[in-house]
Design a protein around this motif. Structure first.
Motif, PDB file in Angstrom:
ATOM      1  N   SER A   1      -9.594   1.553  -5.599  1.00  0.00           N
ATOM      2  CA  SER A   1      -9.146   2.054  -4.306  1.00  0.00           C
ATOM      3  C   SER A   1     -10.251   2.671  -3.477  1.00  0.00           C
TER       4      SER A   1
ATOM      5  N   ARG B   1      -8.233  11.754  -0.525  1.00  0.00           N
ATOM      6  CA  ARG B   1      -7.197  10.982  -1.188  1.00  0.00           C
ATOM      7  C   ARG B   1      -6.465  11.775  -2.253  1.00  0.00           C
TER       8      ARG B   1
ATOM      9  N   PRO C   1      -4.184   5.121  -0.777  1.00  0.00           N
ATOM     10  CA  PRO C   1      -5.463   5.219  -0.072  1.00  0.00           C
ATOM     11  C   PRO C   1      -5.258   5.663   1.376  1.00  0.00           C
TER      12      PRO C   1
ATOM     13  N   GLN D   1     -13.349   4.849   4.999  1.00  0.00           N
ATOM     14  CA  GLN D   1     -12.085   4.340   4.474  1.00  0.00           C
ATOM     15  C   GLN D   1     -11.912   2.856   4.775  1.00  0.00           C
ATOM     16  N   LEU D   2     -12.369   2.417   5.953  1.00  0.00           N
ATOM     17  CA  LEU D   2     -12.293   0.998   6.296  1.00  0.00           C
ATOM     18  C   LEU D   2     -13.159   0.165   5.355  1.00  0.00           C
TER      19      LEU D   2
ATOM     20  N   LEU E   1       0.821  -1.211   0.000  1.00  0.00           N
ATOM     21  CA  LEU E   1       0.000   0.000   0.000  1.00  0.00           C
ATOM     22  C   LEU E   1       0.853   1.259   0.000  1.00  0.00           C
TER      23      LEU E   1
ATOM     24  N   HIS F   1     -13.769   0.925   2.246  1.00  0.00           N
ATOM     25  CA  HIS F   1     -13.000   0.843   1.002  1.00  0.00           C
ATOM     26  C   HIS F   1     -11.903  -0.214   1.112  1.00  0.00           C
ATOM     27  N   LEU F   2     -11.196  -0.230   2.240  1.00  0.00           N
ATOM     28  CA  LEU F   2     -10.130  -1.209   2.442  1.00  0.00           C
ATOM     29  C   LEU F   2     -10.675  -2.626   2.395  1.00  0.00           C
ATOM     30  N   GLU F   3     -11.784  -2.878   3.086  1.00  0.00           N
ATOM     31  CA  GLU F   3     -12.384  -4.222   3.059  1.00  0.00           C
ATOM     32  C   GLU F   3     -12.749  -4.625   1.641  1.00  0.00           C
TER      33      GLU F   3
ATOM     34  N   ARG G   1      -5.012   6.341   5.114  1.00  0.00           N
ATOM     35  CA  ARG G   1      -5.047   5.676   6.420  1.00  0.00           C
ATOM     36  C   ARG G   1      -5.197   4.161   6.336  1.00  0.00           C
ATOM     37  N   TRP G   2      -5.112   3.553   5.158  1.00  0.00           N
ATOM     38  CA  TRP G   2      -5.297   2.105   5.073  1.00  0.00           C
ATOM     39  C   TRP G   2      -4.254   1.366   5.907  1.00  0.00           C
ATOM     40  N   GLU G   3      -3.007   1.828   5.853  1.00  0.00           N
ATOM     41  CA  GLU G   3      -1.959   1.153   6.639  1.00  0.00           C
ATOM     42  C   GLU G   3      -2.254   1.263   8.135  1.00  0.00           C
TER      43      GLU G   3
END
Length: 564
Positions: free
Chosen positions: A371, A427, A436, A492-493, A361, A495-497, A438-440
């Protein structure tokens, strides 16, 4: 001067300039074209390119293709792995499973093949011979199965075609411009060139005794040697009679004899710097000094003994000094798409490591269409047309004909500006789509760590925790700002999922060994889903195509082959 006179004398007759590199041959042809206004009937290429073009009809007839450096290393890796597992290696047994062994083995076997040494010849050599014979046999078998041929085979086939077809070369004269003839296989090709042409002229740098011996063995007469001054021990002088330090350096640098005494002048200056970075800065200063003295930039050159060490440093130093520079073989930076793809392979190999996924990422290679654009709700991939274009670029015929050392590197990939419908305030910074948001950090907060079960449990668990916090804050008007922050994090979570869970599910299926063709197909399917710019990675995978029938191999072995 002799090379220029030779080309001028035969310019109207078909002539081939075979340079030490393609760029060297192009440079001579360009200089001559500038002098006369045009140059007709002259073809330029390197020795490897000439051999490949001559052998191409034979290769097509036999349904085989030239093997690249990456493919050769892959076959050496496989041969070493199988021989070590079968207990066939005694001398190399303690080091056969070390990471650097396949690359060293690839170079060693290539040198043996260029020297015309067979597996039977190696068997009689004590200690190391039987192991090398075993490995060479296995590599040849893997090459036959994959339908690839080595550089030594290409040189041999080129010589055979010249012997068998008088018009195969398509030229009556050949100029070898500092081309190196250092192996028996290359000498066979030189002999075939001499027999297939009306005349051949070779320029040989002072000190290249191997090429000079090869030319002499073909009946060449040696002229214009620069050793008259050495025989008389006389200092080399400029046309005006003043000794030049540069001329003495050119004459005596690689000479076995001691040079005559002479005075120093400004034509040679020696500097010492503490480290390569400072040395690059001093080179930039010297370039600016010469430019201020009136020397045009396009008449300056920087020759490097170790380009891989200095290129990045010189590029940075020249950029800081505002010096426009051109690099003959391009600049080689770590490719972000390649690094991101390797991070995903490491993620799969290390049990779906969240740390490795976060590394992927951080490189900013998540495709904008996958993303988490608000309202998309699904994971999408690049259109099929892009995949077709990518494959076409990867299998371009000219790429296969030009050796890697002569090929100019493509410019470094540039970040694409996001489309209008891809813009998201969280973003987009200054019009550029970044990784993306805060994904990390969300992976850390969810305590994913590793394992598919934990991925499937921890990310939805964190989302439910955010839902609970939002509900608690919904009734409290004093915490509206914190509620907006939680809403943004929850979005954002989501989106990450949406993006990550299908990807890690695919990676989890890469546990068992597969054939190379199966690995390549799996990688090609995943590339447009995980990389913004997959073209270079696809090009590497296309080079691995001839290994499709080799295997099965584990993912760790695939990583070791692709990583360099």
């Amino acid at each position: 001067m002799a090379a220029r006179a030779y080309v001028r004398a035969h310019a109207l007759d078909p002539l081939i300039i075979v340079g030490a590199t393609r760029a060297a041959a192009d440079e001579l042809a360009l200089a001559l074209a500038r002098e006369s206004g045009a140059l007709v009937g002259v073809t330029r290429m390197s020795l490897a390119e000439l051999a490949t073009k001559l052998a191409l009809p034979v290769l097509a007839e036999r349904l085989v293709s030239p093997g690249g450096a990456l493919g050769a290393e892959a076959m050496a890796t496989r041969a070493a792995f199988e021989a070590h597992r079968a207990g066939e290696l005694d001398y190399f047994g303690p080091v056969a499973d070390l990471p650097g062994f396949p690359r060293a083995l690839t170079r060693t076997l290539a040198e043996l093949q260029l020297a015309g040494v067979s597996a039977a010849d190696l068997t009689a050599v004590a200690s190391v011979g039987p192991d090398l014979a075993t490995l060479l046999t296995r590599v040849e078998q893997e090459g036959a199965r994959a339908g690839t041929v080595t550089r030594a085979s290409i040189l041999t086939l080129a010589a055979e075609r010249l012997h068998g077809s008088s018009g195969a070369l398509g030229a009556r004269h050949v100029l070898l411009l500092d081309a190196v003839i250092a192996t028996p296989v290359e000498q066979v090709l030189l002999e075939a060139l001499v027999g297939a042409t009306t005349s051949v002229m070779a320029t040989v740098p002072e000190g290249d005794t191997a090429t000079l011996a090869a030319c002499t063995a073909c009946g060449a007469s040696v002229r214009d040697r620069a050793d008259a001054a050495r025989r008389d021990h006389a200092p080399v002088a400029s046309p005006g009679g003043r000794p030049l330090a540069l001329a003495r350096l050119q004459t005596w640098l690689f000479a076995p004899d001691a040079p005559p005494a002479g005075e120093l002048d400004d034509s040679v200056q020696v500097l010492s710097a503490p480290g390569e970075a400072r040395e690059a800065v001093e080179i930039a200063r010297r370039v600016l000094h010469e430019a201020a003295a009136g020397v045009p930039l396009d008449e300056m050159a920087v020759l490097l003994r170790a380009p891989h060490t200095y290129l990045g440093l010189l590029e940075h130093a020249f950029a800081r000094a505002a010096i426009p520079a051109w690099y003959e073989r391009g600049t080689r930076r770590p490719d972000p798409a390649g690094r991101a793809f390797l991070a995903l392979l490491a993620c799969a190999d290390e049990g779906l490591s969240a740390r490795r996924f976060a590394e992927y990422l951080s490189l900013g290679q998540v495709p904008p269409c996958a993303s988490g654009v608000p309202g998309s709700g699904t994971v999408t991939s690049r259109p099929a047309a892009g995949t077709a274009t990518m494959a076409a670029a990867a299998t371009d015929l000219s790429e296969g004909l030009i050796p890697g050392a002569d090929r100019v590197e493509d410019p470094a990939p540039l970040d694409e500006a996001p489309a209008a419908d891809e813009r998201d305030g969280d973003r987009v910074v200054a019009g550029t789509l970044r990784a993306p948001w805060r994904w990390e950090e969300l992976l850390v907060e969810a305590y994913v760590i590793e394992g598919l079960a934990r991925w499937l449990r921890r990310l939805p668990g964190l989302r439910r925790e955010y839902d609970r916090r939002v509900r608690e804050l919904a009734d409290d008007d004093q915490d509206a700002a914190r509620e907006r922050v939680l809403e943004r994090d929850r979005e954002q979570l989501a989106h990450l999922e949406t993006f990550a869970l299908p990807i890690v599910t695919v990676l989890d299926g890469w546990r068992e060994p597969r054939m190379w063709a199966e690995w390549i197909d799996a990688f090609a399917t995943l590339l447009p889903r995980v990389l913004r710019q997959p073209v270079r990675v696809a090009r590497v995978l296309a080079e691995m195509g001839p290994l499709g029938t080799v295997g099965p191999v584990a993912l760790r072995e695939v990583r070791e082959v692709l990583a360099p």
